[in-house]
Design an enzyme around this catalytic site. Structure first.
Site, PDB file in Angstrom:
ATOM      1  N   THR A  33       0.850  -1.198   0.000  1.00 13.83           N
ATOM      2  CA  THR A  33       0.000   0.000   0.000  1.00 13.83           C
ATOM      3  C   THR A  33       0.882   1.242   0.000  1.00 13.83           C
ATOM      4  O   THR A  33       1.958   1.237   0.596  1.00 13.83           O
ATOM      5  CB  THR A  33      -0.900  -0.022   1.256  1.00 13.83           C
ATOM      6  OG1 THR A  33      -1.785  -1.137   1.156  1.00 13.83           O
ATOM      7  CG2 THR A  33      -1.725   1.254   1.396  1.00 13.83           C
ATOM      8  N   THR A  36       4.523   4.689  -3.195  1.00 16.91           N
ATOM      9  CA  THR A  36       5.608   4.046  -3.948  1.00 16.91           C
ATOM     10  C   THR A  36       5.076   2.787  -4.626  1.00 16.91           C
ATOM     11  O   THR A  36       5.395   2.518  -5.794  1.00 16.91           O
ATOM     12  CB  THR A  36       6.790   3.714  -3.007  1.00 16.91           C
ATOM     13  OG1 THR A  36       6.997   4.820  -2.125  1.00 16.91           O
ATOM     14  CG2 THR A  36       8.058   3.457  -3.792  1.00 16.91           C
ATOM     15  N   ALA A  91       7.728   1.313   2.853  1.00 19.11           N
ATOM     16  CA  ALA A  91       8.046   1.378   4.285  1.00 19.11           C
ATOM     17  C   ALA A  91       8.259   2.840   4.642  1.00 19.11           C
ATOM     18  O   ALA A  91       8.487   3.691   3.761  1.00 19.11           O
ATOM     19  CB  ALA A  91       9.288   0.558   4.608  1.00 19.11           C
ATOM     20  N   GLU A 111      -0.561  -5.850   5.597  1.00 18.91           N
ATOM     21  CA  GLU A 111       0.768  -5.897   4.969  1.00 18.91           C
ATOM     22  C   GLU A 111       1.644  -6.960   5.641  1.00 18.91           C
ATOM     23  O   GLU A 111       2.398  -7.673   4.965  1.00 18.91           O
ATOM     24  CB  GLU A 111       1.432  -4.519   5.069  1.00 18.91           C
ATOM     25  CG  GLU A 111       0.756  -3.479   4.188  1.00 18.91           C
ATOM     26  CD  GLU A 111       1.261  -2.068   4.397  1.00 18.91           C
ATOM     27  OE1 GLU A 111       1.073  -1.238   3.495  1.00 18.91           O
ATOM     28  OE2 GLU A 111       1.824  -1.769   5.465  1.00 18.91           O
TER      29      GLU A 111
HETATM   30  C1  5RP Z   1       1.030   1.841   4.580  1.00 17.34           C
HETATM   31  C2  5RP Z   1       2.498   1.626   4.564  1.00 17.34           C
HETATM   32  C3  5RP Z   1       3.236   2.184   3.391  1.00 17.34           C
HETATM   33  O1  5RP Z   1       3.792   1.135   2.677  1.00 17.34           O
HETATM   34  C4  5RP Z   1       4.313   3.113   3.899  1.00 17.34           C
HETATM   35  O2  5RP Z   1       3.718   4.105   4.708  1.00 17.34           O
HETATM   36  C5  5RP Z   1       5.074   3.785   2.755  1.00 17.34           C
HETATM   37  O3  5RP Z   1       4.206   4.583   2.005  1.00 17.34           O
HETATM   38  P1  5RP Z   1       4.732   5.537   0.851  1.00 17.34           P
HETATM   39  O4  5RP Z   1       5.349   4.671  -0.186  1.00 17.34           O
HETATM   40  O5  5RP Z   1       3.499   6.271   0.389  1.00 17.34           O
HETATM   41  O6  5RP Z   1       5.740   6.495   1.445  1.00 17.34           O
HETATM   42  O7  5RP Z   1       3.082   1.010   5.419  1.00 17.34           O
HETATM   43  O8  5RP Z   1       0.471   1.362   5.769  1.00 17.34           O
END
Ligand code: 5RP
Length: 238
Positions: A33, A36, A91, A111
């Site tokens: 999620t 990225t 992450a 996740e």
């Molecule tokens: C969601 C997550 C996401 O993978 C994490 O916050 C990274 O998000 P982004 O790629 O938008 O920075 O753990 O629960």
């Protein structure tokens, strides 16, 4: 548009595209999620069409399920595919032992289930998220019934806990699993493994965003604007 966001967006695209290129025909793919992972979905979708690949995705959130459907990625479930070839996720922080904090988007419970079912865990980040030591906000999912005593116990572990509030909704954010999220602000975390275990013992807590048990199967793609660093434990340890 925020001009300073452009290099960051380029890095996220780099990491996401690189990860999508690791997917092979016939694989079951855990779809993480976030922003990225969004680029990974974009690239995977174009590979499905261009190279006629056949894959099945397991989404870790409603957001990802909606996006994957929009991009024509066929979906399945952990019930139908309890073993996953590769999970790809973002992450919030990664340390040099490949332990991480996740859950900014409140999706960390699903996740973690998906990562735990996978043979390989590909983590896509911009390189600014690589840190020598984890610290800051650790999201914790909790059933609403147990929230107050759990916050007291979390305080006892050395953090400042706060129930996450919605941006476009009054009151607490409700996770995809129908729970609250407590954002626990820690200073530097000395022992992330012990902390993950201590949080898991608190009644009512479903999962924390600490992911300390995946270093052995993790490959981290940490992207700058133009280049990616690839980190796996065998690269780091002698
Ligand atoms: C969601 C997550 C996401 O993978 C994490 O916050 C990274 O998000 P982004 O790629 O938008 O920075 O753990 O629960």
């Amino acid at each position: 548009m925020d001009e300073t966001a452009q290099p960051l967006t380029a890095a996220k695209r780099q990491a996401g595209y690189h990860a999508a290129n690791l997917v092979e025909d016939g694989m079951v793919v855990g779809l993480g999620t976030g922003s990225t992972v969004y680029f990974m979905i974009e690239r995977l979708s174009s590979r499905l069409k261009g190279e006629k690949l056949s894959v099945l995705g397991i989404p870790t959130s409603y957001q990802t399920a909606i996006r994957a459907r929009e991009y024509g990625i066929p979906l399945t479930t952990l019930d139908d595919h309890p073993v996953i070839d590769i999970a790809i996720d973002g992450a919030d922080q990664v340390d040099f032992g490949l332990r991480m904090i996740k859950g900014r988007g409140g999706a960390h419970t699903r996740e973690k289930c998906v990562a735990a079912a996978a043979s390989r865990f590909i983590v896509v980040i911009d390189e600014q998220k690589l840190v020598p030591r984890l610290g800051g906000v650790v999201p914790v999912e909790i059933i609403p019934f147990g929230v107050r005593p759990a916050m007291n116990q979390l305080r006892g572990l050395g953090c400042l806990p706060a129930i996450r509030e919605g941006g476009k909704k009054d009151g607490p954010v409700i996770s995809d699993n129908g729970n609250f999220i407590i954002d626990c602000k820690f200073p530097e975390i000395e022992n992330p493994v012990e902390l993950e275990m201590a949080i898991a013992k608190i009644p009512g807590i479903v999962e924390s965003g600490l992911f300390t048990g995946f270093s052995g199967i993790a490959t981290v793609i940490a992207a700058g604007e133009k280049k990616c660093k690839i980190l796996s434990l065998t690269d780091i340890l002698p």
